[in-house]
Design a protein around this motif. Structure first.
Motif, PDB file in Angstrom:
ATOM      1  N   LEU A  93      96.128  68.289  99.825  1.00  0.00           N
ATOM      2  CA  LEU A  93      94.737  67.823  99.867  1.00  0.00           C
ATOM      3  C   LEU A  93      94.403  67.380  98.444  1.00  0.00           C
ATOM      4  N   VAL A  94      94.101  66.087  98.290  1.00  0.00           N
ATOM      5  CA  VAL A  94      93.864  65.524  96.957  1.00  0.00           C
ATOM      6  C   VAL A  94      92.384  65.222  96.788  1.00  0.00           C
ATOM      7  N   ARG A  95      91.809  65.726  95.690  1.00  0.00           N
ATOM      8  CA  ARG A  95      90.450  65.313  95.332  1.00  0.00           C
ATOM      9  C   ARG A  95      90.602  64.022  94.534  1.00  0.00           C
ATOM     10  N   ASN A  96      90.161  62.908  95.125  1.00  0.00           N
ATOM     11  CA  ASN A  96      90.374  61.607  94.493  1.00  0.00           C
ATOM     12  C   ASN A  96      89.475  61.441  93.283  1.00  0.00           C
ATOM     13  N   ARG A  97      90.073  60.965  92.181  1.00  0.00           N
ATOM     14  CA  ARG A  97      89.265  60.604  91.025  1.00  0.00           C
ATOM     15  C   ARG A  97      89.115  59.073  90.975  1.00  0.00           C
ATOM     16  N   PHE A  98      90.260  58.360  91.052  1.00  0.00           N
ATOM     17  CA  PHE A  98      90.225  56.894  91.057  1.00  0.00           C
ATOM     18  C   PHE A  98      90.901  56.374  92.321  1.00  0.00           C
ATOM     19  N   ALA A 159      87.921  57.813 100.059  1.00  0.00           N
ATOM     20  CA  ALA A 159      87.282  59.062 100.476  1.00  0.00           C
ATOM     21  C   ALA A 159      87.213  59.973  99.263  1.00  0.00           C
ATOM     22  N   GLU A 160      86.359  60.960  99.333  1.00  0.00           N
ATOM     23  CA  GLU A 160      86.297  61.909  98.213  1.00  0.00           C
ATOM     24  C   GLU A 160      87.521  62.830  98.204  1.00  0.00           C
ATOM     25  N   ARG A 371      79.612  49.616  85.938  1.00  0.00           N
ATOM     26  CA  ARG A 371      80.890  50.239  86.315  1.00  0.00           C
ATOM     27  C   ARG A 371      80.907  50.649  87.799  1.00  0.00           C
ATOM     28  N   PHE A 372      82.105  50.548  88.399  1.00  0.00           N
ATOM     29  CA  PHE A 372      82.279  50.964  89.789  1.00  0.00           C
ATOM     30  C   PHE A 372      82.395  52.488  89.826  1.00  0.00           C
ATOM     31  N   GLU A 373      81.287  53.138  90.089  1.00  0.00           N
ATOM     32  CA  GLU A 373      81.267  54.601  90.122  1.00  0.00           C
ATOM     33  C   GLU A 373      80.752  55.073  91.476  1.00  0.00           C
ATOM     34  N   GLY A 374      81.447  56.065  92.026  1.00  0.00           N
ATOM     35  CA  GLY A 374      81.063  56.585  93.338  1.00  0.00           C
ATOM     36  C   GLY A 374      81.688  55.756  94.447  1.00  0.00           C
ATOM     37  N   LEU A 375      81.854  56.391  95.585  1.00  0.00           N
ATOM     38  CA  LEU A 375      82.566  55.754  96.700  1.00  0.00           C
ATOM     39  C   LEU A 375      81.891  54.471  97.185  1.00  0.00           C
ATOM     40  N   GLU A 376      80.558  54.452  97.163  1.00  0.00           N
ATOM     41  CA  GLU A 376      79.833  53.283  97.671  1.00  0.00           C
ATOM     42  C   GLU A 376      80.149  52.024  96.866  1.00  0.00           C
ATOM     43  N   SER A 377      80.589  52.182  95.624  1.00  0.00           N
ATOM     44  CA  SER A 377      80.833  50.985  94.814  1.00  0.00           C
ATOM     45  C   SER A 377      82.135  50.273  95.199  1.00  0.00           C
ATOM     46  N   VAL A 378      82.884  50.827  96.145  1.00  0.00           N
ATOM     47  CA  VAL A 378      84.066  50.108  96.665  1.00  0.00           C
ATOM     48  C   VAL A 378      83.635  48.740  97.215  1.00  0.00           C
ATOM     49  N   PHE A 379      82.480  48.688  97.849  1.00  0.00           N
ATOM     50  CA  PHE A 379      81.998  47.416  98.429  1.00  0.00           C
ATOM     51  C   PHE A 379      81.815  46.376  97.320  1.00  0.00           C
ATOM     52  N   VAL A 395      89.711  48.950  89.944  1.00  0.00           N
ATOM     53  CA  VAL A 395      89.773  50.394  90.206  1.00  0.00           C
ATOM     54  C   VAL A 395      88.348  50.942  90.286  1.00  0.00           C
ATOM     55  N   VAL A 396      88.137  51.840  91.244  1.00  0.00           N
ATOM     56  CA  VAL A 396      86.830  52.496  91.394  1.00  0.00           C
ATOM     57  C   VAL A 396      86.953  53.951  90.958  1.00  0.00           C
ATOM     58  N   ASP A 397      86.005  54.369  90.134  1.00  0.00           N
ATOM     59  CA  ASP A 397      85.939  55.760  89.671  1.00  0.00           C
ATOM     60  C   ASP A 397      85.115  56.533  90.710  1.00  0.00           C
ATOM     61  N   VAL A 398      85.808  57.164  91.637  1.00  0.00           N
ATOM     62  CA  VAL A 398      85.139  57.807  92.764  1.00  0.00           C
ATOM     63  C   VAL A 398      84.310  59.011  92.334  1.00  0.00           C
ATOM     64  N   ALA A 399      84.804  59.748  91.354  1.00  0.00           N
ATOM     65  CA  ALA A 399      84.132  60.993  90.966  1.00  0.00           C
ATOM     66  C   ALA A 399      84.016  61.107  89.456  1.00  0.00           C
ATOM     67  N   PRO A 400      83.240  60.206  88.832  1.00  0.00           N
ATOM     68  CA  PRO A 400      83.129  60.281  87.373  1.00  0.00           C
ATOM     69  C   PRO A 400      82.458  61.584  86.941  1.00  0.00           C
ATOM     70  N   PRO A 401      82.825  62.103  85.777  1.00  0.00           N
ATOM     71  CA  PRO A 401      82.231  63.370  85.320  1.00  0.00           C
ATOM     72  C   PRO A 401      80.706  63.296  85.276  1.00  0.00           C
ATOM     73  N   SER A 402      80.152  62.115  84.997  1.00  0.00           N
ATOM     74  CA  SER A 402      78.695  61.987  84.881  1.00  0.00           C
ATOM     75  C   SER A 402      77.982  62.295  86.189  1.00  0.00           C
ATOM     76  N   VAL A 403      78.704  62.084  87.310  1.00  0.00           N
ATOM     77  CA  VAL A 403      78.100  62.358  88.611  1.00  0.00           C
ATOM     78  C   VAL A 403      78.018  63.870  88.845  1.00  0.00           C
ATOM     79  N   GLY A 404      78.805  64.588  88.037  1.00  0.00           N
ATOM     80  CA  GLY A 404      78.704  66.041  88.094  1.00  0.00           C
ATOM     81  C   GLY A 404      79.573  66.678  89.151  1.00  0.00           C
ATOM     82  N   ASN A 405      80.373  65.863  89.850  1.00  0.00           N
ATOM     83  CA  ASN A 405      81.209  66.467  90.887  1.00  0.00           C
ATOM     84  C   ASN A 405      82.686  66.352  90.567  1.00  0.00           C
ATOM     85  N   SER A 406      82.994  65.901  89.361  1.00  0.00           N
ATOM     86  CA  SER A 406      84.405  65.808  89.025  1.00  0.00           C
ATOM     87  C   SER A 406      84.840  67.028  88.253  1.00  0.00           C
TER      88      SER A 406
END
Ligand SMILES: NC(=O)c1ccc[n+]([C@@H]2O[C@H](COP(=O)([O-])OP(=O)(O)OC[C@H]3O[C@@H](n4cnc5c(N)ncnc54)[C@H](OP(=O)(O)O)[C@@H]3O)[C@@H](O)[C@H]2O)c1
Length: 408
Positions: A93-98, A159-160, A371-379, A395-406
């Motif tokens: 189970l991988v927590r995706n970062r990028f 996905a996250e 910047r492409f941050e968060g899953l929604e920015s894939v669009f 590349v999309v940064d799915v879980a940047p540290p600034s979002v607080g969930n990385s």
């Protein structure tokens, strides 16, 4: 009872899961050579999955799902909330970062890859992140906290969290987006040129969409083979980048006439073409082939947004053109070359580690909405690529540290 074997038996009997803890992966070479032995069994894992730092994994996550077949990514795909999946015995189970954007994300969302698969199905081909859970068999090679990259059609990378078969994962030394550029884009250029290019020192190679995800690697590998490299692109900034990675003659086709430039500067024509655009660009490339020239069909992005997925191509005179020059057109599709994949990745990771390979990443920092941050920015990232704005791999940064969930 103190023996690990007995503990393992007990845990199995009680239906619990076990986790193995072992040393580092030694992953700089990129690929595990042999599975290290498990040494300690961690019973904390027996009741639930825990991430490396001890905080629990949420029960739900966001993911992108194809709900309707269409090459229009925004029409085809929806953001959904789903349970965080449980890895099977041989899975991670991988927590995706990028996550990486590929031109073919819209081929996939339109059902062109596998017409038998009907929506809903998960979107996204490749990701990089941290292992936060794993099955028993997978624990012989991985542990919680390992950093891995993976690629697979249908892997559901947008996905996250993503469940990935351990045997299809690549250990990486760090969660850097540069490693992500190698999985599809780099591997395609490396293997296609090696297997189908037959490059010889001093030959001339034309790379189309040269400043993009895979084009940047084709330029560098052709230079490494001692070739003269021409690269097409759509802006002066991209042309400057191409110069910086060794391209001898970047051609910005928006400001220079490509046909005239090729005729004038390359009267002997070109020996190899790494062709990703299709349509008119493919016509130009075919007409530029030298005697015994090889044109590798990598893709035809100019047609992907259309209903057929194809761009118009003046093919009727093709047999004559090929015969008159003893030239050939060769198709390349990465999944057909998996036997070359591990070696390609190891070589590229070594080159990158030694500073001999530039892996340009574009996270959209210069795009109007940032910047492409968060899953929604894939669009936004898909739109950005299809507007021809990207320089390097998108590349999309799915879980940047600034979002607080990385946790990375
Ligand atoms: N065969 C395989 O196994 C395989 C594997 C990976 C990728 N590919 C193919 O490689 C190609 C590039 O893919 P990628 O993911 O690396 O994308 P990319 O090169 O990073 O981005 C696509 C680039 O193509 C150009 N472009 C975008 N939309 C276009 C359009 N409508 N018409 C003409 N040019 C357009 C733009 O460059 P400029 O504006 O600078 O021209 C853009 O930057 C695609 O054809 C893809 O299908 C094939």
């Amino acid at each position: 009872m103190s023996s690990p074997v007995l503990l393992l038996r007990l845990l199995r009997r009680s239906g619990s899961r076990v986790r193995a803890i072992r040393g580092g992966t030694g992953a700089l070479s990129g690929v595990h050579s042999a599975a290290p032995n498990r040494s300690i069994i961690d019973m904390s894992y027996s009741s639930h999955f825990m991430d490396f730092k001890g905080s629990s994994i949420p029960s739900t996550m966001k993911k992108l799902v194809v709900t309707e077949l269409s090459p229009d990514f925004r029409q085809a795909v929806r953001v959904q909330t789903a349970s965080v999946p449980t890895p099977g015995d041989a899975d991670l189970l991988v927590r995706n970062r990028f996550v990486g954007i590929n031109a073919s994300d819209i081929n996939y969302s339109s059902g062109r890859y596998d017409p038998s698969v009907k929506p809903p199905f998960d979107a996204g081909f490749e990701g990089i992140g941290e292992v936060v859970g794993l099955g028993l068999s997978a624990s012989s090679r991985y542990t919680v906290g390992d950093t891995v990259a993976y690629f697979g059609f249908g892997s559901g990378a947008f996905a996250e969290y993503t469940v990935v078969p351990a045997k299809e994962s690549v250990p990486v030394p760090a969660v850097k987006p540069e490693f992500l550029t190698l999985l599809v884009s780099g591997a395609t250029a490396f293997i296609a040129l090696k297997r189908l290019g037959d490059l010889a020192k001093g030959e001339t190679v034309l790379v189309t969409a040269a400043a993009g995800g895979t084009g940047q690697f084709a330029v560098q590998f052709a230079k490494q083979a001692g070739c003269h490299v021409i690269g097409t692109c759509s802006s002066n900034e991209k042309a400057g980048f191409l110069k910086s990675i060794g391209c001898d003659r970047p051609i910005n086709y928006k400001t220079e006439d490509l046909v005239k430039t090729l005729k004038k500067e390359y009267p002997q024509c070109v020996d190899v073409v790494y062709e990703s655009v299709g349509g008119n660009m493919l016509d130009i490339a075919v007409n530029s082939l030298a005697n015994k020239g090889r044109l590798i069909v990598i893709g035809f992005i100019s047609g992907y947004q259309s209903a057929s997925g194809l761009a118009p191509f003046k093919g009727t005179t093709l047999p004559v053109k090929l015969l008159q020059r003893s030239a050939s057109i060769r198709g390349f599709f990465l999944p057909h070359f998996f036997s070359d994949y591990r070696e390609a990745l190891s070589s590229m990771m070594e080159m990158f580690a030694k500073g001999k390979l530039k892996c340009e990443v574009d996270c959209g920092d210069s795009s109007p909405e940032g910047r492409f941050e968060g899953l929604e920015s894939v669009f936004r990232a898909v739109d950005y690529m299809y507007a021809g704005n990207n320089l390097g791999k998108v590349v999309v940064d799915v879980a940047p540290p600034s979002v607080g969930n990385s946790k990375l």
